[in-house]
Design a protein around this motif. Structure first.
Motif, mmCIF file in Angstrom:
data_model
loop_
_atom_site.group_PDB
_atom_site.id
_atom_site.type_symbol
_atom_site.label_atom_id
_atom_site.label_comp_id
_atom_site.label_asym_id
_atom_site.label_seq_id
_atom_site.Cartn_x
_atom_site.Cartn_y
_atom_site.Cartn_z
ATOM 1 N N LEU A 127 0.835 -1.192 0.000
ATOM 2 C CA LEU A 127 0.000 0.000 0.000
ATOM 3 C C LEU A 127 0.873 1.246 0.000
ATOM 4 C CD1 LEU A 127 -2.745 -1.026 2.563
ATOM 5 C CD2 LEU A 127 -2.930 -0.953 0.084
ATOM 6 N N PRO A 128 0.352 2.396 -0.464
ATOM 7 C CA PRO A 128 1.167 3.612 -0.516
ATOM 8 C C PRO A 128 1.738 3.966 0.847
ATOM 9 C CG PRO A 128 -0.895 3.911 -1.715
ATOM 10 C CD PRO A 128 -0.999 2.602 -1.007
ATOM 11 N N ALA A 129 3.008 4.225 0.882
ATOM 12 C CA ALA A 129 3.747 4.768 2.023
ATOM 13 C C ALA A 129 3.941 3.776 3.162
ATOM 14 C CB ALA A 129 3.071 6.029 2.557
ATOM 15 N N VAL A 130 2.985 2.910 3.432
ATOM 16 C CA VAL A 130 3.087 2.056 4.611
ATOM 17 C C VAL A 130 2.985 0.582 4.273
ATOM 18 C CG1 VAL A 130 2.190 3.812 6.165
ATOM 19 C CG2 VAL A 130 0.611 2.275 5.027
ATOM 20 N N GLY A 131 2.851 0.228 3.004
ATOM 21 C CA GLY A 131 2.672 -1.167 2.644
ATOM 22 C C GLY A 131 3.948 -1.966 2.775
ATOM 23 N N PRO A 132 3.839 -3.293 2.919
ATOM 24 C CA PRO A 132 5.031 -4.127 3.046
ATOM 25 C C PRO A 132 5.753 -4.271 1.722
ATOM 26 C CG PRO A 132 3.064 -5.500 2.981
ATOM 27 C CD PRO A 132 2.592 -4.074 3.010
ATOM 28 N N ASP A 133 7.042 -4.500 1.825
ATOM 29 C CA ASP A 133 7.855 -4.784 0.658
ATOM 30 C C ASP A 133 7.655 -6.247 0.286
ATOM 31 O OD1 ASP A 133 9.731 -5.072 -1.300
ATOM 32 O OD2 ASP A 133 11.464 -4.792 0.020
ATOM 33 N N PRO A 134 7.215 -6.556 -0.945
ATOM 34 C CA PRO A 134 6.992 -7.961 -1.311
ATOM 35 C C PRO A 134 8.236 -8.827 -1.151
ATOM 36 C CG PRO A 134 6.035 -6.493 -2.949
ATOM 37 C CD PRO A 134 6.841 -5.639 -2.027
ATOM 38 N N ASP A 135 9.406 -8.239 -1.238
ATOM 39 C CA ASP A 135 10.640 -9.006 -1.068
ATOM 40 C C ASP A 135 11.119 -9.022 0.374
ATOM 41 O OD1 ASP A 135 10.942 -9.735 -3.783
ATOM 42 O OD2 ASP A 135 11.696 -7.723 -4.227
ATOM 43 N N GLY A 136 10.324 -8.456 1.287
ATOM 44 C CA GLY A 136 10.739 -8.375 2.677
ATOM 45 C C GLY A 136 10.458 -9.656 3.442
ATOM 46 N N THR A 137 10.583 -9.547 4.744
ATOM 47 C CA THR A 137 10.375 -10.672 5.645
ATOM 48 C C THR A 137 9.017 -10.559 6.306
ATOM 49 O OG1 THR A 137 12.746 -10.833 6.059
ATOM 50 C CG2 THR A 137 11.284 -11.876 7.651
ATOM 51 N N LEU A 138 8.279 -11.645 6.318
ATOM 52 C CA LEU A 138 6.967 -11.649 6.956
ATOM 53 C C LEU A 138 7.101 -11.710 8.471
ATOM 54 C CD1 LEU A 138 3.920 -11.715 6.721
ATOM 55 C CD2 LEU A 138 4.048 -14.189 6.449
ATOM 56 N N VAL A 139 7.948 -12.579 8.980
ATOM 57 C CA VAL A 139 8.139 -12.681 10.421
ATOM 58 C C VAL A 139 9.528 -13.246 10.692
ATOM 59 C CG1 VAL A 139 7.063 -14.973 10.476
ATOM 60 C CG2 VAL A 139 7.210 -13.633 12.570
ATOM 61 N N TRP A 140 10.206 -12.656 11.678
ATOM 62 C CA TRP A 140 11.503 -13.159 12.132
ATOM 63 C C TRP A 140 11.281 -14.092 13.312
ATOM 64 C CZ3 TRP A 140 15.887 -12.231 9.508
ATOM 65 C CH2 TRP A 140 15.922 -11.137 8.631
ATOM 66 N N LEU A 141 12.023 -15.163 13.342
ATOM 67 C CA LEU A 141 11.917 -16.120 14.439
ATOM 68 C C LEU A 141 13.089 -15.949 15.393
ATOM 69 C CD1 LEU A 141 10.861 -19.315 12.468
ATOM 70 C CD2 LEU A 141 9.405 -17.810 13.826
ATOM 71 N N PRO A 142 12.862 -16.138 16.685
ATOM 72 C CA PRO A 142 13.978 -16.029 17.643
ATOM 73 C C PRO A 142 15.050 -17.082 17.362
ATOM 74 C CG PRO A 142 11.841 -16.012 18.767
ATOM 75 C CD PRO A 142 11.574 -16.380 17.349
ATOM 76 N N ARG A 143 16.242 -16.826 17.874
ATOM 77 C CA ARG A 143 17.343 -17.771 17.666
ATOM 78 C C ARG A 143 17.102 -19.092 18.383
ATOM 79 N NH1 ARG A 143 21.896 -15.784 15.292
ATOM 80 N NH2 ARG A 143 22.010 -13.519 15.011
ATOM 81 N N SER A 144 16.172 -19.094 19.338
ATOM 82 C CA SER A 144 15.877 -20.341 20.045
ATOM 83 C C SER A 144 15.089 -21.314 19.180
ATOM 84 C CB SER A 144 15.091 -20.042 21.328
ATOM 85 O OG SER A 144 13.885 -19.345 21.021
ATOM 86 N N TRP A 145 14.535 -20.836 18.059
ATOM 87 C CA TRP A 145 13.765 -21.736 17.188
ATOM 88 C C TRP A 145 14.722 -22.616 16.385
ATOM 89 C CZ3 TRP A 145 13.158 -23.277 12.209
ATOM 90 C CH2 TRP A 145 11.950 -23.916 11.854
ATOM 91 N N ALA A 146 14.370 -23.873 16.252
ATOM 92 C CA ALA A 146 15.163 -24.814 15.450
ATOM 93 C C ALA A 146 14.228 -25.880 14.909
ATOM 94 C CB ALA A 146 16.278 -25.442 16.287
ATOM 95 N N PRO A 147 14.462 -26.355 13.690
ATOM 96 C CA PRO A 147 13.533 -27.337 13.102
ATOM 97 C C PRO A 147 13.515 -28.664 13.846
ATOM 98 C CG PRO A 147 15.479 -27.041 11.725
ATOM 99 C CD PRO A 147 15.551 -25.988 12.772
ATOM 100 N N GLU A 148 14.563 -28.976 14.620
ATOM 101 C CA GLU A 148 14.580 -30.265 15.312
ATOM 102 C C GLU A 148 13.882 -30.227 16.662
ATOM 103 O OE1 GLU A 148 18.453 -28.037 16.040
ATOM 104 O OE2 GLU A 148 17.199 -28.589 14.317
ATOM 105 N N LEU A 149 13.380 -29.062 17.063
ATOM 106 C CA LEU A 149 12.657 -28.969 18.333
ATOM 107 C C LEU A 149 11.340 -29.719 18.249
ATOM 108 C CD1 LEU A 149 13.176 -25.212 19.311
ATOM 109 C CD2 LEU A 149 14.243 -27.205 20.386
ATOM 110 N N PRO A 150 10.789 -30.145 19.387
ATOM 111 C CA PRO A 150 9.451 -30.746 19.371
ATOM 112 C C PRO A 150 8.421 -29.779 18.807
ATOM 113 C CG PRO A 150 10.540 -31.135 21.469
ATOM 114 C CD PRO A 150 11.409 -30.182 20.716
ATOM 115 N N ALA A 151 7.376 -30.324 18.200
ATOM 116 C CA ALA A 151 6.373 -29.494 17.536
ATOM 117 C C ALA A 151 5.752 -28.495 18.497
ATOM 118 C CB ALA A 151 5.301 -30.381 16.908
#
Length: 702
Positions: A127-151
């Motif tokens: 959107l004008p002036a305040v819209g997200p960049d399509p090439d940007g990041t939707l959400v950042w995950l903390p460093r504690s996140w890992a794919p091998e963690l329990p669901a």
């Protein structure tokens, strides 16, 4: 649909309030603090924390509910068809990628591409002036996140990351069915900006600055003799990007900042058109700037008199500003000021200098303004609680007399353009010498009405009515827009019709009266004296850079009304177009004239708002609503964290019609009263503001 995922607010731990460090700790235990420093010590006489250093505040993140929604929604709209596709982002439904720094994140581009393919949209943007960049990041995950963690553990971390992204929970992006025309070549576009600079008789400045070891670029229009802005408007990292991001409207938006104290001259309208390049060699221009930038804080090339001039920038005396905090402390900000090492030769379009005098109602370098106790030029009240008899008191905003230009100008040049041609009109009151005593007689004015308190309203001759200038460019008077203000505001009704408030010309002292006329040192709040034309011009020139009023004679650059309606209906929202025809007040200068408009985008369950509209044209109302569409969409979201976010999906193209013509006829029939057309996914319905409230004029129709 499953329940909305929620978590306890991580900011307040569900307590609905948070304990925050007080603002005073940044300044330390002293009355006057440095705005650029940080002391990490409470102020013992703080008005907020009483020297404790901590304050209790309601949690703004959860709205004092203690619960946050762990959900985001991405929607892509094809504005040509109204088709919408959306995707909910919830814990357990996140596809993440690892960045080069090792941090896991969910990129936005794969989601946008998938949704854009469903609605057939290309060239998707935020959107004008305040819209997200399509090439940007939707959400950042903390460093504690890992794919091998329990669901369960992964979902908990993802929920907290999504909740922290709820400052913009609904990411809406717009696209079209066919790609737009390719943007012009930057070199050719800069040549066009040079041509417009010649047309308007202003400078085109291309600037490079060293910002913390990085070169940033800016392109803008300036008046000769203006100041260098403290900060660049653009922070583009290369010259072609800065040129591509510049339009005539954005280039003139800072004239009020850089040209407020510029010298005032008339414009030689008889001057022939100066030469302008068709294509500018950006590589050569950049080489000039980088050579001058070496060892300097900045460098400029200036297009003036049909050629380029280049100069270095150097540091001048810093700008010191003082502000009072709520803590009771006074914060001091020192900003470096940049000056040009050399100035180009005077512009050939300068005519005669415009006379003026220093503003008597403000003091340069501080916020002191004429106190209200000196109304109508009286002496200061020694018992005044604001100024204690000094006659000047701290004020907020610009000086009401000069608009912070520090000068009272006796003339004003009005430049009207459609960007293909321009006309320059000098508003300079004529004077005649009287045979008795050498007094001066000003131009005549006609009384056309009065305010409720009986103060008369005067109207000047046709020469001072800007509405007549619109006919020369084939536009309506409501389409005349000021170019020296950010956002481009339509001209006020007083400038369009040449009206002002003042003493009755039939009872005011005549030219041969022995009453003293206000001089340069007068303390009267109206520097124009008793001459209506002088007062009108000085007021019109108040705060206008260099006594140059630049006016664009074109309809506002906005999408068609039907496009905004199609967009809102596709998002399952409602659009209300409000109008009021003031034709019955055409002879009353104290009331609005013409047809006024407003466009609202709301949820379908919201109440109908039939307050009186104020925009002079439907195009201006649509442009304003489209420019603020991001905050508007946020206002339509449910406030409760237990309610899901909207995720509209509109497969078929949305068929809507523009109700403007029908609404204009309805407003004419109910002149003086507010009428509206409300459109949503079920059709259109017309409303009328009755004395008892909104009254439906039609049944819902497809």
């Amino acid at each position: 649909m499953t329940g909305v995922p929620t978590i306890v607010c991580p900011e307040c731990s569900g307590l609905t309030h948070t304990v925050l460090r007080c603002e005073c700790v940044s300044g330390g235990d002293q009355l006057i603090v440095d705005g650029a420093g940080y002391a990490d010590e409470p102020y013992r006489d703080c008005r907020l924390c009483r020297g404790d250093g901590s304050v209790l505040r309601p949690c703004l993140w959860c709205g004092r509910t203690g619960v946050r929604r762990a959900e985001l929604v991405v929607s892509v709209v094809n504005v040509d068809t109204g088709s919408v596709a959306s995707q909910r982002i919830r814990p357990g439904r996140i596809t993440v990628e690892r960045g080069p720094d090792g941090v896991w994140a969910m990129p936005l581009r794969p989601v946008v591409d998938r949704l854009a393919g469903q609605v057939g949209a290309v060239d998707v943007a935020g959107l004008p002036a305040v819209g997200p960049d399509p090439d940007g990041t939707l959400v950042w995950l903390p460093r504690s996140w890992a794919p091998e963690l329990p669901a369960a553990e992964r979902h908990r971390i993802e929920a907290e990351a999504l909740a922290r992204g709820d400052h913009s929970p609904w990411r809406v992006l717009l696209g079209r069915s066919v790609p737009p025309a390719a943007p012009p070549d930057p070199g050719r576009h800069l040549g066009e900006l040079c041509r417009v600079a010649n047309l308007l008789h202003v400078d085109l400045v291309v600037e490079a600055r060293d910002q913390h070891g990085r070169v940033v670029w800016d392109v803008r229009y300036e008046l000769p003799g203006g100041t260098v802005p403290v900060d660049p408007h653009l922070y583009e990292v290369d010259l072609p990007s800065a040129v591509a991001a510049t339009t005539v409207v954005t280039a003139t938006a800072r004239l009020g900042e850089t040209g407020l104290t510029a010298p005032a001259y008339t414009v030689r309208s008889s001057l022939g058109m100066l030469p302008a390049p068709t294509v500018v060699d950006l590589a050569e221009l950049e080489r000039w700037l980088r050579v001058d930038l070496a060892g300097s804080p900045g460098a400029q090339v200036i297009w003036r008199n049909g050629r380029w001039w280049h100069t270095r920038l150097c540091e001048g005396d810093p700008i010191e500003e003082l502000y009072e905090w709520d803590t009771g402390q006074v914060v001091r900000y020192v900003t470096p000021r940049l000056l040009r090492v050399t100035e180009p030769p005077d512009p050939t379009w300068w005519g005669a200098p415009i006379r003026g005098h220093e503003c008597p109602d403000c003091r340069p370098g501080d916020r002191l303004r004429r106190c209200d106790c000196r109304v109508r030029g009286t002496d200061p009240d020694p018992d005044c609680p604001r100024c204690c008899g000094a006659g000047f008191a701290p004020g907020q905003g610009a000086c009401p007399t000069c608009g912070d230009s520090r000068r009272i100008h006796s003339a004003l040049t009005v430049t009207v353009t459609d960007l293909t041609r321009a006309t320059h009109h000098l508003w300079q009151p004529t004077v005649e010498l009287s045979t008795a005593g050498g007094r001066v007689a000003g131009e005549a004015a006609v009384r056309v009405g009065c305010h409720p308190d009986g103060t008369p309203i005067l109207q000047l001759r046709e020469h001072y009515r800007a509405a007549g200038l619109a006919d020369r460019f084939g536009v309506r008077p409501e389409h005349l827009i000021r170019l020296d203000q950010p956002g481009g505001h339509p001209l006020g009704q007083d400038l369009l019709e040449g009206t002002l408030t003042g003493p009755d010309p039939d009872t005011a002292p005549g030219p041969d009266s022995q009453a003293p006329r206000p001089g340069p040192d007068s303390q009267t709040p109206d520097p124009g004296g008793d001459d209506p034309a002088r007062r009108y011009v000085t007021r019109a020139a108040r705060g206008v850079p260099g006594a140059r009023l630049l006016v664009l004679a074109r309809p506002p650059a906005a999408p068609p009304t039907v496009e905004l309606i199609r967009l809102a209906v596709g998002l399952h929202l409602a659009v209300t177009v409000v109008a009021c025809d003031h034709r019955r007040d055409a002879d009353d200068p104290n009331r609005l004239h013409g047809v006024r408009w407003r466009v609202d985008v709301t949820s379908t369950a919201s109440d109908l708002d039939l307050r009186r509209p104020w925009w002079p044209s439907v195009e201006a109302a649509v442009a304003d609503r489209f420019a603020h569409l991001g905050p508007t969409l946020r206002d339509t979201l449910p406030t409760s964290a237990h309610q899901p976010l909207p995720a509209p999906t509109t497969v078929d193209p949305v068929g809507v019609q523009d109700p403007t013509s029908a609404l204009r006829r309805l407003a004419r029939r109910h002149a003086g009263q507010v009428v509206a057309a409300r459109l949503d996914g079920t059709g259109c319905r017309f409303w009328h503001a009755d004395t008892t409230g909104p009254r439906a004029l039609t049944d819902r129709c497809p």
